[in-house]
Scaffold this motif. Structure first.
Motif, PDB file in Angstrom:
ATOM      1  N   THR A 134      23.222 -48.751   5.474  1.00 42.39           N
ATOM      2  CA  THR A 134      22.576 -48.346   6.721  1.00 42.39           C
ATOM      3  C   THR A 134      21.363 -49.229   6.992  1.00 42.39           C
ATOM      4  O   THR A 134      20.874 -49.916   6.088  1.00 42.39           O
ATOM      5  CB  THR A 134      22.122 -46.869   6.657  1.00 42.39           C
ATOM      6  N   ASN A 135      20.854 -49.176   8.204  1.00 40.92           N
ATOM      7  CA  ASN A 135      19.587 -49.841   8.517  1.00 40.92           C
ATOM      8  C   ASN A 135      18.448 -48.824   8.622  1.00 40.92           C
ATOM      9  O   ASN A 135      17.309 -49.186   8.856  1.00 40.92           O
ATOM     10  CB  ASN A 135      19.698 -50.673   9.796  1.00 40.92           C
ATOM     11  N   SER A 136      18.759 -47.534   8.436  1.00 41.60           N
ATOM     12  CA  SER A 136      17.736 -46.491   8.458  1.00 41.60           C
ATOM     13  C   SER A 136      18.156 -45.351   7.524  1.00 41.60           C
ATOM     14  O   SER A 136      19.023 -44.549   7.878  1.00 41.60           O
ATOM     15  CB  SER A 136      17.554 -45.949   9.885  1.00 41.60           C
ATOM     16  N   LEU A 137      17.521 -45.286   6.375  1.00 38.40           N
ATOM     17  CA  LEU A 137      17.863 -44.220   5.429  1.00 38.40           C
ATOM     18  C   LEU A 137      17.574 -42.847   6.011  1.00 38.40           C
ATOM     19  O   LEU A 137      18.380 -41.928   5.867  1.00 38.40           O
ATOM     20  CB  LEU A 137      17.095 -44.394   4.119  1.00 38.40           C
ATOM     21  N   GLU A 138      16.446 -42.698   6.680  1.00 40.50           N
ATOM     22  CA  GLU A 138      16.099 -41.388   7.231  1.00 40.50           C
ATOM     23  C   GLU A 138      17.148 -40.927   8.242  1.00 40.50           C
ATOM     24  O   GLU A 138      17.634 -39.803   8.170  1.00 40.50           O
ATOM     25  CB  GLU A 138      14.721 -41.426   7.883  1.00 40.50           C
ATOM     26  N   ARG A 139      17.489 -41.773   9.170  1.00 38.29           N
ATOM     27  CA  ARG A 139      18.492 -41.400  10.175  1.00 38.29           C
ATOM     28  C   ARG A 139      19.838 -41.101   9.526  1.00 38.29           C
ATOM     29  O   ARG A 139      20.500 -40.124   9.829  1.00 38.29           O
ATOM     30  CB  ARG A 139      18.665 -42.523  11.206  1.00 38.29           C
ATOM     31  N   ARG A 140      20.223 -41.932   8.562  1.00 43.76           N
ATOM     32  CA  ARG A 140      21.537 -41.769   7.929  1.00 43.76           C
ATOM     33  C   ARG A 140      21.604 -40.492   7.107  1.00 43.76           C
ATOM     34  O   ARG A 140      22.624 -39.797   7.105  1.00 43.76           O
ATOM     35  CB  ARG A 140      21.842 -42.994   7.057  1.00 43.76           C
ATOM     36  N   LEU A 141      20.525 -40.158   6.398  1.00 51.31           N
ATOM     37  CA  LEU A 141      20.491 -38.901   5.645  1.00 51.31           C
ATOM     38  C   LEU A 141      20.609 -37.711   6.597  1.00 51.31           C
ATOM     39  O   LEU A 141      21.303 -36.738   6.298  1.00 51.31           O
ATOM     40  CB  LEU A 141      19.213 -38.801   4.817  1.00 51.31           C
ATOM     41  N   TYR A 142      19.946 -37.807   7.737  1.00 53.89           N
ATOM     42  CA  TYR A 142      20.051 -36.768   8.754  1.00 53.89           C
ATOM     43  C   TYR A 142      21.503 -36.619   9.196  1.00 53.89           C
ATOM     44  O   TYR A 142      22.033 -35.508   9.278  1.00 53.89           O
ATOM     45  CB  TYR A 142      19.155 -37.138   9.945  1.00 53.89           C
ATOM     46  N   GLU A 143      22.157 -37.746   9.489  1.00 54.36           N
ATOM     47  CA  GLU A 143      23.548 -37.717   9.940  1.00 54.36           C
ATOM     48  C   GLU A 143      24.473 -37.117   8.886  1.00 54.36           C
ATOM     49  O   GLU A 143      25.363 -36.333   9.204  1.00 54.36           O
ATOM     50  CB  GLU A 143      24.004 -39.121  10.316  1.00 54.36           C
ATOM     51  N   HIS A 144      24.271 -37.490   7.639  1.00 53.86           N
ATOM     52  CA  HIS A 144      25.095 -36.911   6.573  1.00 53.86           C
ATOM     53  C   HIS A 144      24.861 -35.399   6.467  1.00 53.86           C
ATOM     54  O   HIS A 144      25.800 -34.624   6.353  1.00 53.86           O
ATOM     55  CB  HIS A 144      24.785 -37.562   5.220  1.00 53.86           C
ATOM     56  N   TYR A 145      23.606 -34.995   6.515  1.00 54.72           N
ATOM     57  CA  TYR A 145      23.256 -33.580   6.334  1.00 54.72           C
ATOM     58  C   TYR A 145      23.838 -32.704   7.436  1.00 54.72           C
ATOM     59  O   TYR A 145      24.362 -31.628   7.182  1.00 54.72           O
ATOM     60  CB  TYR A 145      21.737 -33.433   6.282  1.00 54.72           C
ATOM     61  N   PHE A 146      23.723 -33.166   8.681  1.00 53.34           N
ATOM     62  CA  PHE A 146      24.175 -32.365   9.813  1.00 53.34           C
ATOM     63  C   PHE A 146      25.599 -32.682  10.252  1.00 53.34           C
ATOM     64  O   PHE A 146      26.102 -32.076  11.183  1.00 53.34           O
ATOM     65  CB  PHE A 146      23.213 -32.490  10.990  1.00 53.34           C
ATOM     66  N   GLY A 147      26.235 -33.643   9.589  1.00 55.68           N
ATOM     67  CA  GLY A 147      27.611 -33.967   9.938  1.00 55.68           C
ATOM     68  C   GLY A 147      27.757 -34.409  11.378  1.00 55.68           C
ATOM     69  O   GLY A 147      28.672 -33.984  12.065  1.00 55.68           O
ATOM     70  N   THR A 148      26.853 -35.263  11.838  1.00 56.12           N
ATOM     71  CA  THR A 148      26.870 -35.688  13.234  1.00 56.12           C
ATOM     72  C   THR A 148      27.954 -36.720  13.531  1.00 56.12           C
ATOM     73  O   THR A 148      28.084 -37.168  14.651  1.00 56.12           O
ATOM     74  CB  THR A 148      25.497 -36.258  13.657  1.00 56.12           C
TER      75      THR A 148
END
Length: 110
Positions: A24-38
Motif C-alpha cells: 500500500t501507499n498508506s498503512l492507515e488507510r489500508r488498515l481502515y479498509e481491511h477493518y471495515f471491509g470497504t
C-alpha cells in the motif's frame, strides 16, 4: 526530490493463525479498509478478520514494495514467521503505532 512512501506489510488474525501479505501507499488507510471491509464483501481479510499489523517495511519506489510482496507471498509460513519475529519478537499488534485503533468508521469522511 519528493519522498514517496510505499509499504509491504503482514497482517494476522487475533489468534495469529492466518497471515496476509499486502502492499500500500498508506498503512492507515489500508488498515481502515481491511477493518471495515470497504472492498469486495467476500475478500480474504474480511472473511478471516485479518487486520492486525505485525510487520511492515517502507520503500520509496512502488516497484520495490511490489517485488518484496511477491517474494514474501512465495515463502512458507515458517519463513514469514521468522521475518516477523526478526523485527517484532512478541508479535505485538502495531496498529496503534500507525493510527487510533480500533479505527472510527468516519475516517474517510475527514
Amino acid at each position: 526530490m519528493r519522498q514517496y512512501n510505499f509499504y509491504t506489510y503482514i497482517l494476522t488474525t487475533s489468534s495469529k493463525k492466518v497471515l496476509y501479505v499486502g502492499v500500500t501507499n498508506s498503512l492507515e488507510r489500508r488498515l481502515y479498509e481491511h477493518y471495515f471491509g470497504t472492498e469486495k464483501k467476500d475478500n480474504f481479510t474480511t472473511k478471516y478478520k485479518c487486520y492486525y499489523l505485525v510487520w511492515f517495511e517502507r520503500y520509496q519506489y512502488v516497484n520495490h514494495a511490489i517485488e518484496r510482496e511477491k517474494e514474501i507471498k512465495g515463502w512458507l509460513r515458517i519463513k514469514k514467521e521468522k521475518l516477523i519475529e526478526s523485527q517484532n519478537p512478541g508479535w505485538r499488534f502495531l496498529n496503534t503505532e500507525i493510527m487510533d485503533w480500533p479505527p472510527k468508521s468516519d475516517l474517510h469522511n475527514q
